[in-house]
Design an enzyme around this catalytic site. Structure first.
Site, PDB file in Angstrom:
ATOM      1  N   VAL A  62     -73.254  76.717  28.510  1.00  0.00           N
ATOM      2  CA  VAL A  62     -71.909  76.985  27.984  1.00  0.00           C
ATOM      3  C   VAL A  62     -71.411  78.342  28.482  1.00  0.00           C
ATOM      4  O   VAL A  62     -72.185  79.298  28.554  1.00  0.00           O
ATOM      5  CB  VAL A  62     -71.943  76.998  26.432  1.00  0.00           C
ATOM      6  CG1 VAL A  62     -70.580  77.310  25.848  1.00  0.00           C
ATOM      7  CG2 VAL A  62     -72.492  75.679  25.886  1.00  0.00           C
ATOM      8  N   CYS A  63     -70.118  78.419  28.789  1.00  0.00           N
ATOM      9  CA  CYS A  63     -69.464  79.704  29.058  1.00  0.00           C
ATOM     10  C   CYS A  63     -68.050  79.625  28.482  1.00  0.00           C
ATOM     11  O   CYS A  63     -67.781  78.811  27.608  1.00  0.00           O
ATOM     12  CB  CYS A  63     -69.466  80.048  30.554  1.00  0.00           C
ATOM     13  SG  CYS A  63     -68.375  79.039  31.553  1.00  0.00           S
ATOM     14  N   ARG A  64     -67.147  80.435  28.970  1.00  0.00           N
ATOM     15  CA  ARG A  64     -65.787  80.446  28.429  1.00  0.00           C
ATOM     16  C   ARG A  64     -65.017  79.190  28.823  1.00  0.00           C
ATOM     17  O   ARG A  64     -64.421  78.531  27.993  1.00  0.00           O
ATOM     18  CB  ARG A  64     -65.039  81.695  28.902  1.00  0.00           C
ATOM     19  CG  ARG A  64     -63.617  81.778  28.390  1.00  0.00           C
ATOM     20  CD  ARG A  64     -62.921  83.060  28.872  1.00  0.00           C
ATOM     21  NE  ARG A  64     -61.510  83.017  28.529  1.00  0.00           N
ATOM     22  CZ  ARG A  64     -60.572  82.462  29.293  1.00  0.00           C
ATOM     23  NH1 ARG A  64     -60.902  81.894  30.434  1.00  0.00           N
ATOM     24  NH2 ARG A  64     -59.317  82.461  28.914  1.00  0.00           N
ATOM     25  N   MET A  90     -66.068  77.162  26.000  1.00  0.00           N
ATOM     26  CA  MET A  90     -65.642  77.485  24.639  1.00  0.00           C
ATOM     27  C   MET A  90     -64.147  77.258  24.439  1.00  0.00           C
ATOM     28  O   MET A  90     -63.703  77.070  23.313  1.00  0.00           O
ATOM     29  CB  MET A  90     -66.020  78.928  24.289  1.00  0.00           C
ATOM     30  CG  MET A  90     -67.514  79.148  24.106  1.00  0.00           C
ATOM     31  SD  MET A  90     -68.266  78.108  22.825  1.00  0.00           S
ATOM     32  CE  MET A  90     -67.540  78.807  21.339  1.00  0.00           C
TER      33      MET A  90
END
Length: 98
Positions: A62-64, A90
């Site tokens: 997961v990242c932005r 996210m």
């Protein structure tokens, strides 16, 4: 590269199923909100901390927005890990945030 939708990750968590989630954002981004219970390994440290991971377990990265996690997913995949990129990161996450 395997991919999974944020909604699929959220539904899995809401069903009470365990997931190994790794957030590759920087600490200041993580502090703005993250999925509860997620493992934090900034992308720049992933190569040096991948020994902490188990090649026999699947991971969702997961990242932005999905870009850095895509890079992390490709890297870990090349090292023999079972990984999926959470598409949209996210920004696409609608579940609980800590």
């Amino acid at each position: 590269m395997k991919e999974t939708l944020a909604k699929e990750v959220q539904q899995t968590i809401e069903r009470g199923q365990a997931l190994n989630l790794i957030d590759v954002r920087e600490l200041d981004e993580l502090e703005l909100g993250h999925i509860p219970g997620i493992i934090h390994i900034p992308l720049g440290l992933l190569e040096f901390r991948m020994h902490e991971l188990n090649k026999n377990e699947p991971y969702v990265i997961v990242c932005r927005s999905g870009g850095r996690s895509g890079n992390a997913t490709r890297f870990l995949e090349s090292q023999g890990f079972d990984v999926s990129n959470m598409v949209g990161g996210m920004l696409a996450w609608e579940g609980e945030v800590k």
